[in-house]
Design an enzyme around this catalytic site. Structure first.
Site, PDB file in Angstrom:
ATOM      1  N   ARG A 166       0.842  -1.218   0.000  1.00  0.00           N
ATOM      2  CA  ARG A 166       0.000   0.000   0.000  1.00  0.00           C
ATOM      3  C   ARG A 166       0.870   1.259   0.000  1.00  0.00           C
ATOM      4  O   ARG A 166       0.589   2.233   0.722  1.00  0.00           O
ATOM      5  CB  ARG A 166      -0.935   0.038   1.214  1.00  0.00           C
ATOM      6  N   SER A 239     -10.664   0.019   3.647  1.00  0.00           N
ATOM      7  CA  SER A 239      -9.882  -0.236   4.868  1.00  0.00           C
ATOM      8  C   SER A 239      -9.338   1.085   5.395  1.00  0.00           C
ATOM      9  O   SER A 239      -8.683   1.821   4.658  1.00  0.00           O
ATOM     10  CB  SER A 239      -8.703  -1.151   4.568  1.00  0.00           C
ATOM     11  N   GLU A 335      -4.720   4.419   6.450  1.00  0.00           N
ATOM     12  CA  GLU A 335      -4.466   4.234   5.014  1.00  0.00           C
ATOM     13  C   GLU A 335      -4.938   5.406   4.152  1.00  0.00           C
ATOM     14  O   GLU A 335      -4.212   5.842   3.255  1.00  0.00           O
ATOM     15  CB  GLU A 335      -5.110   2.931   4.531  1.00  0.00           C
TER      16      GLU A 335
HETATM   17  P1  FAD Z   1      -8.465   9.442  -4.579  1.00  0.00           P
HETATM   18  O1  FAD Z   1      -9.092   9.018  -3.294  1.00  0.00           O
HETATM   19  O2  FAD Z   1      -9.147  10.465  -5.383  1.00  0.00           O
HETATM   20  O3  FAD Z   1      -6.974   9.924  -4.280  1.00  0.00           O
HETATM   21  C1  FAD Z   1      -6.124   9.123  -3.484  1.00  0.00           C
HETATM   22  C2  FAD Z   1      -4.739   9.776  -3.447  1.00  0.00           C
HETATM   23  O4  FAD Z   1      -4.161   9.741  -4.752  1.00  0.00           O
HETATM   24  C3  FAD Z   1      -4.788  11.253  -3.062  1.00  0.00           C
HETATM   25  O5  FAD Z   1      -3.625  11.524  -2.314  1.00  0.00           O
HETATM   26  C4  FAD Z   1      -4.758  11.994  -4.405  1.00  0.00           C
HETATM   27  O6  FAD Z   1      -4.174  13.261  -4.281  1.00  0.00           O
HETATM   28  C5  FAD Z   1      -3.886  11.062  -5.233  1.00  0.00           C
HETATM   29  N1  FAD Z   1      -4.214  11.035  -6.659  1.00  0.00           N
HETATM   30  C6  FAD Z   1      -5.403  10.696  -7.231  1.00  0.00           C
HETATM   31  N2  FAD Z   1      -5.291  10.702  -8.572  1.00  0.00           N
HETATM   32  C7  FAD Z   1      -4.012  11.059  -8.864  1.00  0.00           C
HETATM   33  C8  FAD Z   1      -3.294  11.241 -10.071  1.00  0.00           C
HETATM   34  N3  FAD Z   1      -3.844  11.047 -11.279  1.00  0.00           N
HETATM   35  N4  FAD Z   1      -1.995  11.637  -9.990  1.00  0.00           N
HETATM   36  C9  FAD Z   1      -1.409  11.845  -8.801  1.00  0.00           C
HETATM   37  N5  FAD Z   1      -2.042  11.677  -7.612  1.00  0.00           N
HETATM   38  C10 FAD Z   1      -3.329  11.272  -7.655  1.00  0.00           C
HETATM   39  N6  FAD Z   1      -7.658  -0.042  -2.061  1.00  0.00           N
HETATM   40  C11 FAD Z   1      -6.893  -1.137  -2.270  1.00  0.00           C
HETATM   41  O7  FAD Z   1      -5.666  -1.026  -2.430  1.00  0.00           O
HETATM   42  N7  FAD Z   1      -7.439  -2.383  -2.321  1.00  0.00           N
HETATM   43  C12 FAD Z   1      -8.766  -2.608  -2.170  1.00  0.00           C
HETATM   44  O8  FAD Z   1      -9.210  -3.736  -2.235  1.00  0.00           O
HETATM   45  C13 FAD Z   1      -9.600  -1.470  -1.919  1.00  0.00           C
HETATM   46  N8  FAD Z   1     -10.926  -1.638  -1.713  1.00  0.00           N
HETATM   47  C14 FAD Z   1     -11.700  -0.551  -1.446  1.00  0.00           C
HETATM   48  C15 FAD Z   1     -13.064  -0.756  -1.200  1.00  0.00           C
HETATM   49  C16 FAD Z   1     -13.901   0.334  -0.930  1.00  0.00           C
HETATM   50  C17 FAD Z   1     -15.385   0.086  -0.677  1.00  0.00           C
HETATM   51  C18 FAD Z   1     -13.364   1.642  -0.908  1.00  0.00           C
HETATM   52  C19 FAD Z   1     -14.255   2.819  -0.665  1.00  0.00           C
HETATM   53  C20 FAD Z   1     -12.002   1.849  -1.128  1.00  0.00           C
HETATM   54  C21 FAD Z   1     -11.150   0.759  -1.388  1.00  0.00           C
HETATM   55  N9  FAD Z   1      -9.777   0.907  -1.616  1.00  0.00           N
HETATM   56  C22 FAD Z   1      -8.992  -0.183  -1.881  1.00  0.00           C
HETATM   57  C23 FAD Z   1      -9.153   2.249  -1.556  1.00  0.00           C
HETATM   58  C24 FAD Z   1      -9.251   3.043  -2.896  1.00  0.00           C
HETATM   59  O9  FAD Z   1     -10.345   2.600  -3.660  1.00  0.00           O
HETATM   60  C25 FAD Z   1      -7.988   2.914  -3.755  1.00  0.00           C
HETATM   61  O10 FAD Z   1      -6.868   3.339  -3.030  1.00  0.00           O
HETATM   62  C26 FAD Z   1      -8.093   3.707  -5.064  1.00  0.00           C
HETATM   63  O11 FAD Z   1      -6.972   3.444  -5.877  1.00  0.00           O
HETATM   64  C27 FAD Z   1      -8.207   5.214  -4.847  1.00  0.00           C
HETATM   65  O12 FAD Z   1      -8.511   5.800  -6.105  1.00  0.00           O
HETATM   66  P2  FAD Z   1      -9.209   7.225  -6.220  1.00  0.00           P
HETATM   67  O13 FAD Z   1      -9.235   7.588  -7.662  1.00  0.00           O
HETATM   68  O14 FAD Z   1     -10.515   7.209  -5.531  1.00  0.00           O
HETATM   69  O15 FAD Z   1      -8.172   8.133  -5.450  1.00  0.00           O
HETATM   70  P1  NAP Z   2     -10.016 -10.923   4.566  1.00  0.00           P
HETATM   71  O1  NAP Z   2     -10.151 -11.875   3.435  1.00  0.00           O
HETATM   72  O2  NAP Z   2     -11.029 -10.967   5.672  1.00  0.00           O
HETATM   73  O3  NAP Z   2      -8.590 -11.092   5.212  1.00  0.00           O
HETATM   74  C1  NAP Z   2      -8.200 -10.270   6.322  1.00  0.00           C
HETATM   75  C2  NAP Z   2      -6.793  -9.801   6.103  1.00  0.00           C
HETATM   76  O4  NAP Z   2      -5.927 -10.914   6.125  1.00  0.00           O
HETATM   77  C3  NAP Z   2      -6.657  -9.143   4.769  1.00  0.00           C
HETATM   78  O5  NAP Z   2      -6.565  -7.779   5.005  1.00  0.00           O
HETATM   79  C4  NAP Z   2      -5.430  -9.753   4.137  1.00  0.00           C
HETATM   80  O6  NAP Z   2      -4.342  -8.863   4.045  1.00  0.00           O
HETATM   81  C5  NAP Z   2      -5.010 -10.847   5.065  1.00  0.00           C
HETATM   82  N1  NAP Z   2      -4.990 -12.157   4.361  1.00  0.00           N
HETATM   83  C6  NAP Z   2      -6.049 -12.930   4.034  1.00  0.00           C
HETATM   84  N2  NAP Z   2      -5.619 -14.069   3.451  1.00  0.00           N
HETATM   85  C7  NAP Z   2      -4.270 -13.979   3.400  1.00  0.00           C
HETATM   86  C8  NAP Z   2      -3.247 -14.851   2.911  1.00  0.00           C
HETATM   87  N3  NAP Z   2      -3.527 -16.037   2.367  1.00  0.00           N
HETATM   88  N4  NAP Z   2      -1.972 -14.435   3.013  1.00  0.00           N
HETATM   89  C9  NAP Z   2      -1.668 -13.249   3.554  1.00  0.00           C
HETATM   90  N5  NAP Z   2      -2.588 -12.390   4.037  1.00  0.00           N
HETATM   91  C10 NAP Z   2      -3.878 -12.758   3.973  1.00  0.00           C
HETATM   92  O7  NAP Z   2      -9.911  -9.421   4.013  1.00  0.00           O
HETATM   93  P2  NAP Z   2     -11.022  -8.432   3.478  1.00  0.00           P
HETATM   94  O8  NAP Z   2     -11.089  -7.274   4.368  1.00  0.00           O
HETATM   95  O9  NAP Z   2     -12.286  -9.176   3.148  1.00  0.00           O
HETATM   96  O10 NAP Z   2     -10.352  -7.902   2.124  1.00  0.00           O
HETATM   97  C11 NAP Z   2     -10.106  -8.791   1.065  1.00  0.00           C
HETATM   98  C12 NAP Z   2      -8.984  -8.227   0.211  1.00  0.00           C
HETATM   99  O11 NAP Z   2      -9.379  -6.976  -0.360  1.00  0.00           O
HETATM  100  C13 NAP Z   2      -7.700  -7.970   0.995  1.00  0.00           C
HETATM  101  O12 NAP Z   2      -6.603  -8.248   0.178  1.00  0.00           O
HETATM  102  C14 NAP Z   2      -7.787  -6.501   1.313  1.00  0.00           C
HETATM  103  O13 NAP Z   2      -6.509  -5.899   1.439  1.00  0.00           O
HETATM  104  C15 NAP Z   2      -8.528  -5.940   0.103  1.00  0.00           C
HETATM  105  N6  NAP Z   2      -9.307  -4.765   0.480  1.00  0.00           N
HETATM  106  C16 NAP Z   2      -8.643  -3.598   0.634  1.00  0.00           C
HETATM  107  C17 NAP Z   2      -9.333  -2.441   0.970  1.00  0.00           C
HETATM  108  C18 NAP Z   2      -8.624  -1.118   1.083  1.00  0.00           C
HETATM  109  O14 NAP Z   2      -9.279  -0.108   1.185  1.00  0.00           O
HETATM  110  N7  NAP Z   2      -7.314  -1.102   1.052  1.00  0.00           N
HETATM  111  C19 NAP Z   2     -10.703  -2.495   1.194  1.00  0.00           C
HETATM  112  C20 NAP Z   2     -11.336  -3.711   1.073  1.00  0.00           C
HETATM  113  C21 NAP Z   2     -10.633  -4.853   0.714  1.00  0.00           C
HETATM  114  P3  NAP Z   2      -4.069  -7.805   2.875  1.00  0.00           P
HETATM  115  O15 NAP Z   2      -4.963  -6.664   3.144  1.00  0.00           O
HETATM  116  O16 NAP Z   2      -2.645  -7.476   3.087  1.00  0.00           O
HETATM  117  O17 NAP Z   2      -4.350  -8.427   1.569  1.00  0.00           O
END
Ligand code: FAD
Ligand code: NAP
Length: 339
Positions: A166, A239, A335
């Site tokens: 991340r 998250s 995050e």
């Molecule tokens: P924004 O929120 O608009 O911006 C995020 C950051 O990036 C800010 O600092 C902004 O200034 C910068 N930014 C945006 N666009 C640009 C650009 N073109 N150039 C330079 N900087 C820029 N994230 C995960 O990693 N894994 C997941 O599974 C995941 N699941 C999610 C589920 C839900 C329900 C939600 C709400 C969020 C989730 N996220 C997840 C977080 C998020 O969706 C991601 O991080 C996504 O990439 C953010 O994109 P955005 O366009 O909305 O960015």
């Molecule tokens: P989950 O399946 O309930 O698992 C809980 C956590 O355990 C996850 O965050 C994941 O870490 C870790 N995990 C699960 N299985 C694993 C494995 N085999 N090896 C190593 N780590 C493991 O998680 P969840 O909340 O439903 O999310 C599912 C996936 O979507 C995850 O990868 C999560 O990161 C991603 N997600 C991200 C966001 C966001 O905003 N960043 C939001 C929703 C979902 P990791 O997070 O490191 O993968």
């Protein structure tokens, strides 16, 4: 085309927490020329600039006294295809999930585990988006960004982006590079990643024996829809905390008191703890204070039931951090990007 420049614009529709703060200046940009023009105007007026995409990784804690530049560029294309390896490119403002679905519809594999992540293509490299065992660094082929210090375009390869969990060069240098378009190296042959969480189990339940990339995507979408709140219905930014990576000794100490601790050994010997598990153990799951709360199904997700302010959500996050520090000796890192 000249982009529209607006004043005092509510950002409520532009952040998935649904927080109602105002941008003093706001401009939606559709191509490189509009980006350059808006940045030049901001510079002339001495305004700071905040670039946003889908607003799904933001916590806005007050009005933004700056130009908010909303990336709305569109376009996706195949750059090369040798019958096995395919390089595709998309503009920063392309919504992420429809882009993933477009690659799958072309028969290109590699992004299926990253289905249903909100936001835009341009923001995906910011935190090296990841889910279900795949991060964009695994399929990353390059990106083009505008250096806001020099005004020059620069291409970045994989190594230069310094992707981490991340994390990336771009996240560590906020405001320096504006990402204009991103390239991905995909494949005609599926390399399935099914070992993470409940993905394999879901496919078995669905009676899928030899899953296609589309079937994996569908399974992940169905898991996500069950577990994660839809921002259109309940404000959230996914998250709220990163999963902490800590020493094996610390985890053994926690395991002594909590035998069920959810922990994953990393290649370097450290251990990743499931932050959601820690928060749930501490009793925060489903907690609500006014309109700020912790989701009832996924403790890692903070939610806005309607009128919560960014400051209220930030305060709740800090209370959770302090509690987890005290109970487990673990530091949780937020995050979303705070503004
Ligand atoms: P924004 O929120 O608009 O911006 C995020 C950051 O990036 C800010 O600092 C902004 O200034 C910068 N930014 C945006 N666009 C640009 C650009 N073109 N150039 C330079 N900087 C820029 N994230 C995960 O990693 N894994 C997941 O599974 C995941 N699941 C999610 C589920 C839900 C329900 C939600 C709400 C969020 C989730 N996220 C997840 C977080 C998020 O969706 C991601 O991080 C996504 O990439 C953010 O994109 P955005 O366009 O909305 O960015
Ligand atoms: P989950 O399946 O309930 O698992 C809980 C956590 O355990 C996850 O965050 C994941 O870490 C870790 N995990 C699960 N299985 C694993 C494995 N085999 N090896 C190593 N780590 C493991 O998680 P969840 O909340 O439903 O999310 C599912 C996936 O979507 C995850 O990868 C999560 O990161 C991603 N997600 C991200 C966001 C966001 O905003 N960043 C939001 C929703 C979902 P990791 O997070 O490191 O993968």
């Amino acid at each position: 085309m000249t982009a529209l420049w607006q004043e005092q614009v509510s950002l409520k529709p532009f952040n998935t927490f649904g927080i109602d703060v105002k941008a003093r200046h706001f401009s939606q940009v559709h191509d490189d020329d509009e980006v350059r023009e808006a940045l030049a105007q901001a510079q002339q007026r001495g305004l700071p600039v905040l670039v946003i995409g889908g607003g799904s990784n933001l916590l806005l804690t007050g009005d933004i006294d700056a130009l908010v530049l909303h990336m709305a560029s569109r376009g996706r294309r195949v750059l090369s295809d040798d019958g096995e390896r395919v390089v595709v490119e998309a503009e920063a403002g392309e919504p992420w999930h429809p882009f993933v679905q477009w690659t799958l519809a072309q028969g290109f594999c590699g992004l299926e585990n990253l289905s249903l992540i909100p936001g835009t293509v341009g923001a995906a490299p910011m935190q090296n988006v990841g889910a279900y065992g795949v991060e964009i660094k695994h399929v990353f082929a390059g990106l083009t960004a505008l250096d806001r210090q020099t005004g020059e375009l620069r291409d970045f390869g994989l190594e230069e982006c310094a992707f981490g969990y991340r994390d990336s060069l771009f996240k560590r240098n906020p405001g320096r590079w504006l990402i204009l378009r991103v390239r991905f190296a995909l494949s005609h042959t599926l390399q399935a990643h099914l070992d993470y969480g409940p993905v394999r189990q879901r496919l078995v339940e669905q009676g899928v024996e030899q899953p296609s990339a589309q079937a994996i995507s569908d399974a992940i979408c169905s898991i996500r829809r069950e577990k994660l709140p839809d921002p259109a219905e309940l404000g959230n930014a996914g998250s709220f905390f990163k999963n902490p990576v800590v020493s094996a000794e610390l985890v053994e100490g926690i395991r002594g008191r909590f035998p069920g601790v959810v922990a994953y050994l990393q290649a370097d010997g450290q251990v990743k703890l499931a932050a959601g598990w820690l928060i749930e153990q501490a009793g925060w799951k489903g907690y609500r204070d006014g309109d700020a709360g912790v989701h009832r199904l996924q403790s890692l997700v903070l939610v806005n039931y309607g009128q919560a302010s960014g400051a209220q959500l930030h305060d709740l996050a800090r209370r959770i951090q302090a509690d987890i520090r005290e109970r487990f000796g673990v530091e949780l890192e937020m995050e979303p990007n705070l503004y």
